[in-house]
Design a protein around this motif. Structure first.
Motif, PDB file in Angstrom:
ATOM      1  N   GLN A   1       3.190  23.886  -5.822  1.00  0.00           N
ATOM      2  CA  GLN A   1       1.978  23.237  -6.444  1.00  0.00           C
ATOM      3  C   GLN A   1       2.088  21.816  -5.846  1.00  0.00           C
ATOM      4  OE1 GLN A   1       5.365  23.726  -7.035  1.00  0.00           O
ATOM      5  NE2 GLN A   1       6.307  21.846  -8.279  1.00  0.00           N
ATOM      6  N   LEU A   2       2.822  21.595  -4.829  1.00  0.00           N
ATOM      7  CA  LEU A   2       2.637  20.228  -4.010  1.00  0.00           C
ATOM      8  C   LEU A   2       2.083  20.377  -2.631  1.00  0.00           C
ATOM      9  CD1 LEU A   2       5.886  18.369  -5.144  1.00  0.00           C
ATOM     10  CD2 LEU A   2       3.439  18.121  -6.010  1.00  0.00           C
ATOM     11  N   GLU A   3       1.290  19.167  -2.475  1.00  0.00           N
ATOM     12  CA  GLU A   3       1.036  18.960  -0.918  1.00  0.00           C
ATOM     13  C   GLU A   3       2.127  18.200  -0.316  1.00  0.00           C
ATOM     14  OE1 GLU A   3      -3.223  18.279   0.558  1.00  0.00           O
ATOM     15  OE2 GLU A   3      -2.453  16.315   0.642  1.00  0.00           O
ATOM     16  N   CYS A   4       2.832  18.834   0.713  1.00  0.00           N
ATOM     17  CA  CYS A   4       3.884  18.188   1.365  1.00  0.00           C
ATOM     18  C   CYS A   4       3.592  18.075   2.758  1.00  0.00           C
ATOM     19  CB  CYS A   4       5.236  19.043   1.214  1.00  0.00           C
ATOM     20  SG  CYS A   4       5.623  19.677  -0.662  1.00  0.00           S
ATOM     21  N   LEU A   5       4.041  16.738   3.320  1.00  0.00           N
ATOM     22  CA  LEU A   5       3.563  16.310   4.760  1.00  0.00           C
ATOM     23  C   LEU A   5       5.183  16.065   5.642  1.00  0.00           C
ATOM     24  CD1 LEU A   5       0.580  13.986   3.661  1.00  0.00           C
ATOM     25  CD2 LEU A   5       0.427  16.291   4.455  1.00  0.00           C
ATOM     26  N   ALA A   6       4.964  16.296   6.619  1.00  0.00           N
ATOM     27  CA  ALA A   6       5.808  15.846   7.600  1.00  0.00           C
ATOM     28  C   ALA A   6       5.027  14.763   8.517  1.00  0.00           C
ATOM     29  CB  ALA A   6       6.216  16.828   8.657  1.00  0.00           C
ATOM     30  N   ARG A   7       5.650  13.577   8.955  1.00  0.00           N
ATOM     31  CA  ARG A   7       4.985  12.536   9.711  1.00  0.00           C
ATOM     32  C   ARG A   7       5.560  12.433  11.176  1.00  0.00           C
ATOM     33  NH1 ARG A   7       1.199  11.206   5.544  1.00  0.00           N
ATOM     34  NH2 ARG A   7       2.378  10.981   3.616  1.00  0.00           N
ATOM     35  N   ARG A   8       4.645  11.790  12.130  1.00  0.00           N
ATOM     36  CA  ARG A   8       5.304  11.444  13.394  1.00  0.00           C
ATOM     37  C   ARG A   8       4.484   9.853  13.240  1.00  0.00           C
ATOM     38  NH1 ARG A   8       5.834  14.123  18.769  1.00  0.00           N
ATOM     39  NH2 ARG A   8       5.805  12.406  20.135  1.00  0.00           N
ATOM     40  N   PHE A   9       5.538   9.059  13.607  1.00  0.00           N
ATOM     41  CA  PHE A   9       5.429   7.627  13.821  1.00  0.00           C
ATOM     42  C   PHE A   9       5.572   7.242  15.510  1.00  0.00           C
ATOM     43  CE2 PHE A   9       5.203   6.343   9.162  1.00  0.00           C
ATOM     44  CZ  PHE A   9       6.003   7.488   8.753  1.00  0.00           C
TER      45      PHE A   9
ATOM     46  N   THR B   1       1.062  -1.215   0.079  1.00  0.00           N
ATOM     47  CA  THR B   1       0.119   0.109  -0.061  1.00  0.00           C
ATOM     48  C   THR B   1       0.885   1.367  -0.105  1.00  0.00           C
ATOM     49  OG1 THR B   1      -1.649  -1.057   1.197  1.00  0.00           O
ATOM     50  CG2 THR B   1      -1.603   1.330   1.170  1.00  0.00           C
ATOM     51  N   VAL B   2       0.472   2.230  -0.671  1.00  0.00           N
ATOM     52  CA  VAL B   2       1.260   3.506  -0.844  1.00  0.00           C
ATOM     53  C   VAL B   2       0.427   4.564  -0.215  1.00  0.00           C
ATOM     54  CG1 VAL B   2       2.527   5.016  -2.380  1.00  0.00           C
ATOM     55  CG2 VAL B   2       2.281   2.806  -2.974  1.00  0.00           C
ATOM     56  N   TYR B   3       0.920   5.020   0.793  1.00  0.00           N
ATOM     57  CA  TYR B   3       0.361   6.142   1.383  1.00  0.00           C
ATOM     58  C   TYR B   3       0.950   7.380   0.981  1.00  0.00           C
ATOM     59  CZ  TYR B   3      -0.933   2.374   4.308  1.00  0.00           C
ATOM     60  OH  TYR B   3      -1.423   1.252   4.576  1.00  0.00           O
ATOM     61  N   GLY B   4       0.311   8.577   0.777  1.00  0.00           N
ATOM     62  CA  GLY B   4       0.611  10.053   0.389  1.00  0.00           C
ATOM     63  C   GLY B   4      -0.175  11.053   0.427  1.00  0.00           C
ATOM     64  N   PRO B   5       0.262  12.103  -0.066  1.00  0.00           N
ATOM     65  CA  PRO B   5      -0.482  13.207  -0.102  1.00  0.00           C
ATOM     66  C   PRO B   5      -1.484  13.410  -1.323  1.00  0.00           C
ATOM     67  CG  PRO B   5       1.812  14.045  -0.744  1.00  0.00           C
ATOM     68  CD  PRO B   5       1.721  12.312  -0.441  1.00  0.00           C
ATOM     69  N   ARG B   6      -2.213  14.532  -1.486  1.00  0.00           N
ATOM     70  CA  ARG B   6      -2.905  14.678  -2.795  1.00  0.00           C
ATOM     71  C   ARG B   6      -2.204  14.507  -3.854  1.00  0.00           C
ATOM     72  NH1 ARG B   6      -3.352  20.685  -2.636  1.00  0.00           N
ATOM     73  NH2 ARG B   6      -1.376  20.449  -4.143  1.00  0.00           N
ATOM     74  N   ASP B   7      -2.819  13.659  -4.765  1.00  0.00           N
ATOM     75  CA  ASP B   7      -2.465  13.218  -6.302  1.00  0.00           C
ATOM     76  C   ASP B   7      -1.419  11.885  -6.267  1.00  0.00           C
ATOM     77  OD1 ASP B   7      -3.918  15.658  -7.463  1.00  0.00           O
ATOM     78  OD2 ASP B   7      -2.029  16.837  -7.313  1.00  0.00           O
ATOM     79  N   THR B   8      -1.494  11.337  -4.925  1.00  0.00           N
ATOM     80  CA  THR B   8      -0.451  10.232  -5.119  1.00  0.00           C
ATOM     81  C   THR B   8      -1.260   9.038  -5.773  1.00  0.00           C
ATOM     82  OG1 THR B   8       0.519  10.648  -2.760  1.00  0.00           O
ATOM     83  CG2 THR B   8       0.426   8.320  -3.427  1.00  0.00           C
ATOM     84  N   ASP B   9      -2.675   9.222  -5.749  1.00  0.00           N
ATOM     85  CA  ASP B   9      -3.377   8.182  -6.724  1.00  0.00           C
ATOM     86  C   ASP B   9      -3.009   8.315  -7.951  1.00  0.00           C
ATOM     87  OD1 ASP B   9      -4.683  10.819  -6.263  1.00  0.00           O
ATOM     88  OD2 ASP B   9      -6.481  10.039  -6.139  1.00  0.00           O
TER      89      ASP B   9
END
Ligand code: ZN
Length: 276
Positions: free
Chosen positions: A148-156, A86-94
């Motif tokens: 132009q991109l949605e960019c995400l930081a993540r906490r695991f 599974t690939v998890y990602g921001p807008r337009d990852t699909d």
């Protein structure tokens, strides 16, 4: 949690030493890739990490140096009989994954391969998203990087331990300090002015071109000192600097972040493994 850096170079900076951005995260046999930049696969294999059996890829954003290795991964995994990825990602990852599937499809040799490729899942994790991915609780916030991109930081988080990955971002304390609060490990992108100057020098750039390049990097990325400020304000325990220019010098990075951060600072290199 155990992390291994499989790519620590900034875009366009692939070298013998550094592939593009990718971090392998593992706990109790569950394995994820945080970003999947070109060159990551060789570094995984060199680090003794089996590319088969990954649960998923978690994208910070879709710039090529964080995302394009996915075609390589698809092609490698087509012949396996493992669980679907599974690939998890921001807008337009699909849309991105749909295109990557198309590139991978030309390699199909058996019906089972098509079945595996069709089974690749895509989950959009938009700003504010919080979810379980395998055993990890994952929180996502938007960071400013490319318009132009949605960019995400993540906490695991897992079992009271926490890891934060900035992805690519300009200095963004309002987003990253709360996300990295009390984190055991903060992985933050970083550059130094000196590295830009050395790069311009090596390329024989004019003063104007040098200024334009410096401006473009400053508008989209964070200085090592700024990464240190985030770590300090968040009360993170350790800071690792990554996404590095070819011309960076380790001692300069350490000095810049260490001047403002009381905790331990490390400079990432491909193959570096850390327990969190
Ligand atoms: Zn980027």
């Amino acid at each position: 949690m155990r992390i291994t850096f499989c790519g620590t170079g900034a875009g366009g900076a692939i070298s013998r030493e550094r592939a593009n951005s990718s971090i392998h995260l593992e706990d109790g046999g569950v394995r994820l890739l945080l970003d999947c930049g070109p060159g990551f696969l060789e570094r995984m294999v060199e680090a003794g990490l089996d590319p088969d059996g990954l649960l998923g890829v978690v994208y910070s954003h879709l710039h090529f140096d964080h995302a394009m290795g996915i075609v390589e991964l698809f092609c490698r995994l087509l012949a396996r009989r493992g669980p679907p990825l599974t690939v998890y990602g921001p807008r337009d990852t699909d849309a991105y994954i749909e295109a990557a599937r198309g590139f991978a499809e030309v390699n199909l040799a058996r019906p089972q391969m098509l079945e595996w490729l069709a089974g690749v899942g895509v989950q959009l994790t938009r700003p504010g998203d919080e979810r379980e991915i395998g055993p990890f609780t994952v929180r996502s916030v938007e960071v400013p990087h490319a318009p132009q991109l949605e960019c995400l930081a993540r906490r695991f988080e897992l079992g009271g331990r926490s890891l934060v990955y900035s992805g690519d971002t300009t200095y963004a304390p309002e987003a990253l300090v709360p996300l990295a609060e009390g984190a055991d490990l903060l992985i933050h992108e970083a550059y130094t002015q000196g590295a830009i100057e050395r790069m311009a020098e090596q390329a024989g750039m004019s003063a104007k071109a040098r200024e334009a390049m410096g401006g473009a990097i400053a508008a989209t990325h964070s200085q090592a000192e700024e990464a240190g400020r985030i770590a300090q304000a968040a009360g993170a325990r350790r800071l690792v600097l990554t996404h590095l220019l070819r011309t960076e010098r380790e001692e300069k990075l350490l000095a810049a972040a260490g001047a403002v951060f009381d905790g331990e600072v490390l400079v990432a290199r491909d193959g570096l493994a850390l327990e969190v």
